[in-house]
Design a protein around this motif. Structure first.
Motif, mmCIF file in Angstrom:
data_model
loop_
_atom_site.group_PDB
_atom_site.id
_atom_site.type_symbol
_atom_site.label_atom_id
_atom_site.label_comp_id
_atom_site.label_asym_id
_atom_site.label_seq_id
_atom_site.Cartn_x
_atom_site.Cartn_y
_atom_site.Cartn_z
ATOM 1 N N ILE A 73 0.861 -1.195 0.000
ATOM 2 C CA ILE A 73 0.000 0.000 0.000
ATOM 3 C C ILE A 73 0.897 1.245 0.000
ATOM 4 C CG2 ILE A 73 -1.709 1.318 1.337
ATOM 5 C CD1 ILE A 73 -2.729 -1.264 2.519
ATOM 6 N N ILE A 74 0.569 2.189 -0.865
ATOM 7 C CA ILE A 74 1.266 3.488 -0.821
ATOM 8 C C ILE A 74 0.277 4.506 -0.263
ATOM 9 C CG2 ILE A 74 2.319 5.343 -2.173
ATOM 10 C CD1 ILE A 74 3.137 3.253 -4.270
ATOM 11 N N VAL A 75 0.634 5.112 0.871
ATOM 12 C CA VAL A 75 -0.189 6.202 1.410
ATOM 13 C C VAL A 75 0.502 7.475 0.950
ATOM 14 C CG1 VAL A 75 -1.341 7.137 3.444
ATOM 15 C CG2 VAL A 75 -0.412 4.810 3.504
ATOM 16 N N MET A 82 -0.111 13.656 -7.375
ATOM 17 C CA MET A 82 1.044 12.878 -6.910
ATOM 18 C C MET A 82 0.629 11.432 -6.645
ATOM 19 S SD MET A 82 2.850 15.558 -4.337
ATOM 20 C CE MET A 82 3.586 17.041 -5.010
ATOM 21 N N ALA A 83 -0.525 11.273 -5.980
ATOM 22 C CA ALA A 83 -1.027 9.926 -5.704
ATOM 23 C C ALA A 83 -1.386 9.244 -7.023
ATOM 24 C CB ALA A 83 -2.244 10.022 -4.789
ATOM 25 N N GLU A 84 -1.930 10.019 -7.950
ATOM 26 C CA GLU A 84 -2.297 9.469 -9.258
ATOM 27 C C GLU A 84 -1.039 8.989 -9.994
ATOM 28 O OE1 GLU A 84 -5.922 11.238 -11.812
ATOM 29 O OE2 GLU A 84 -4.044 12.279 -12.134
ATOM 30 N N THR A 85 0.029 9.787 -9.919
ATOM 31 C CA THR A 85 1.296 9.397 -10.558
ATOM 32 C C THR A 85 1.820 8.099 -9.948
ATOM 33 O OG1 THR A 85 1.767 11.729 -10.948
ATOM 34 C CG2 THR A 85 3.635 10.222 -11.140
ATOM 35 N N VAL A 95 -3.131 2.507 -3.839
ATOM 36 C CA VAL A 95 -2.636 3.864 -3.530
ATOM 37 C C VAL A 95 -3.762 4.644 -2.881
ATOM 38 C CG1 VAL A 95 -1.657 6.005 -4.450
ATOM 39 C CG2 VAL A 95 -1.005 3.817 -5.477
ATOM 40 N N ILE A 96 -3.491 5.193 -1.721
ATOM 41 C CA ILE A 96 -4.526 5.931 -0.993
ATOM 42 C C ILE A 96 -4.026 7.341 -0.650
ATOM 43 C CG2 ILE A 96 -5.809 3.940 -0.102
ATOM 44 C CD1 ILE A 96 -4.152 3.935 2.398
ATOM 45 N N LEU A 97 -4.993 8.255 -0.567
ATOM 46 C CA LEU A 97 -4.706 9.681 -0.319
ATOM 47 C C LEU A 97 -5.629 10.118 0.820
ATOM 48 C CD1 LEU A 97 -3.462 12.421 -1.635
ATOM 49 C CD2 LEU A 97 -5.577 12.516 -2.938
ATOM 50 N N PRO A 98 -5.119 10.723 1.891
ATOM 51 C CA PRO A 98 -5.980 11.024 3.042
ATOM 52 C C PRO A 98 -7.215 11.878 2.742
ATOM 53 C CG PRO A 98 -3.684 11.223 3.668
ATOM 54 C CD PRO A 98 -3.693 11.005 2.174
ATOM 55 N N ILE A 306 -7.139 5.658 -4.893
ATOM 56 C CA ILE A 306 -6.994 6.249 -6.232
ATOM 57 C C ILE A 306 -7.261 5.155 -7.271
ATOM 58 C CG2 ILE A 306 -5.362 7.358 -7.850
ATOM 59 C CD1 ILE A 306 -6.002 9.146 -5.448
ATOM 60 N N ILE A 307 -8.226 5.411 -8.122
ATOM 61 C CA ILE A 307 -8.577 4.476 -9.192
ATOM 62 C C ILE A 307 -8.431 5.230 -10.519
ATOM 63 C CG2 ILE A 307 -10.420 2.968 -10.160
ATOM 64 C CD1 ILE A 307 -9.895 2.099 -7.324
ATOM 65 N N ILE A 308 -7.764 4.613 -11.483
ATOM 66 C CA ILE A 308 -7.603 5.281 -12.792
ATOM 67 C C ILE A 308 -8.039 4.321 -13.892
ATOM 68 C CG2 ILE A 308 -5.998 6.510 -14.330
ATOM 69 C CD1 ILE A 308 -4.108 6.807 -11.988
#
Ligand code: 13P
Length: 327
Positions: A73-75, A82-85, A95-98, A306-308
């Motif tokens: 997991i990347i927080v 940045m999280a999207e990258t 990948v999660i972003l607070p 983050i979902i792309i």
């Protein structure tokens, strides 16, 4: 009662009432071990978060780290692009972003449909985009850059090839000046760097004649030309580390002062004033949406995630990979 996903759709983050007086730092440390999670933070977030992150860096170092980590997991404690990258580089990881509201004024200044029209109007150009863009804009790009490698990336394009550079006009004009390369530059800017008070900075220089003025290249030309040094976040930190001066006026997001002070306790760092120049109010309101409580809930519930879209992700990967290969 909302489900957590519905709450995120509504608010962008998970609200939490700490009625049990949870020690967030202790719980974050426990959770990151249990979940094999890595906490990546940009120098613009609060000192409290920088101190507990596994890795703190500028945009380039953070993308390199996101591409190479073994964590599950990347927080990402930074802003959305940045999280999207990180997700584009490591699609197999969560990948999660607070807080999903942590956007970026620069990325907002370059909507993908408008950028696509602009590119179509200027065919045969190599498109260089700053990392501060959405995945959709990266998908329209030939090569991504950050402020620490923009010069190198521009210089890697053959002289006879015209360039579109987006979206930061101040960085674009700066790179154009230092490389002597004419480019078609998108008219975007960062709300923090574009709004420093020139008058306030000149007054600070008068009040502190011994101080060195250092500025990020996202600052306007008028500030760049009176600066003793212009550089990326890591470039500015390095300059204050190695330069003999003991006082620095720092024209970038004041979060970096935390690292500067940590490395050089005896030196004085003065944040450059924002538009309303009797205050040092030039903080990035998006970066500052991150806090310890949101970091805790994000890690605990592994949300917001983050979902792309996969087609966009594959297209956006190529220009980021091209940048990493060159850096
Ligand atoms: P760097 O981290 O490349 O200096 O860029 C700063 C920035 O714009 C962060 O959003």
């Amino acid at each position: 009662m909302f489900s957590l996903k519905e709450e995120i759709e509504k608010n962008g983050f998970i609200k939490f009432n700490n009625s049990e007086n949870i020690d967030f730092v202790k719980e974050i440390n426990k959770l990151r071990k249990e979940k094999n999670a890595v906490i990546l933070a940009h120098y613009y977030v609060s000192g409290e978060i920088q101190d507990i992150a596994d890795f703190v860096g500028d945009s380039l170092a953070l993308s390199q780290k996101a591409a190479s980590t073994n964590a599950d997991i990347i927080v990402f404690v930074g802003v959305h692009f940045m999280a999207e990258t990180a997700k584009i580089l490591s699609p197999e990881k969560k990948v999660i972003l607070p807080d999903l509201n942590a956007g970026c004024s620069l990325a907002d200044s370059c909507p993908d449909d408008k950028f696509e029209e602009f590119i179509k109007l200027h065919p045969n150009h190599t498109v260089i985009s700053y990392v501060n863009t959405t995945a959709k804009v990266k998908a329209l790009t030939d090569i991504v850059c950050t402020s620490s490698n923009a010069k190198q990336i521009v210089e890697s394009i053959p002289e006879n090839k015209p360039i579109i550079f987006g979206p930061d006009k101040n960085l674009g004009n700066y790179i154009s000046r230092v490389t002597g390369r004419k480019m078609l530059i998108w008219d975007g800017a960062c709300h923090v760097h574009n709004e420093f008070s020139l008058e306030g900075i000149i007054q600070l220089k008068k009040d502190n004649p011994e101080a060195k003025l250092i500025a990020h290249p996202e600052c306007p030309f008028q500030i760049q030309i009176i600066a003793d040094f212009v550089g990326s976040t890591s470039g500015l930190i390095e300059y204050t580390n190695t330069n003999d001066a003991t006082t620095f006026i720092v024209a970038t997001e004041p979060g970096v002062l935390h690292e500067m002070k940590k490395r050089n306790k005896h030196k004085i760092f003065i944040p450059a004033p924002g538009e309303n120049y009797d205050c040092a109010c030039s903080e990035c309101k998006y970066m500052k949406l991150n806090n310890i409580q949101k970091l805790y809930t994000c890690l605990k519930y592994e949300l917001p995630e983050i979902i792309i879209d996969n087609t966009i992700r594959e297209k956006a990967y190529k220009p980021i990979k091209a940048m990493l290969d060159l850096s």
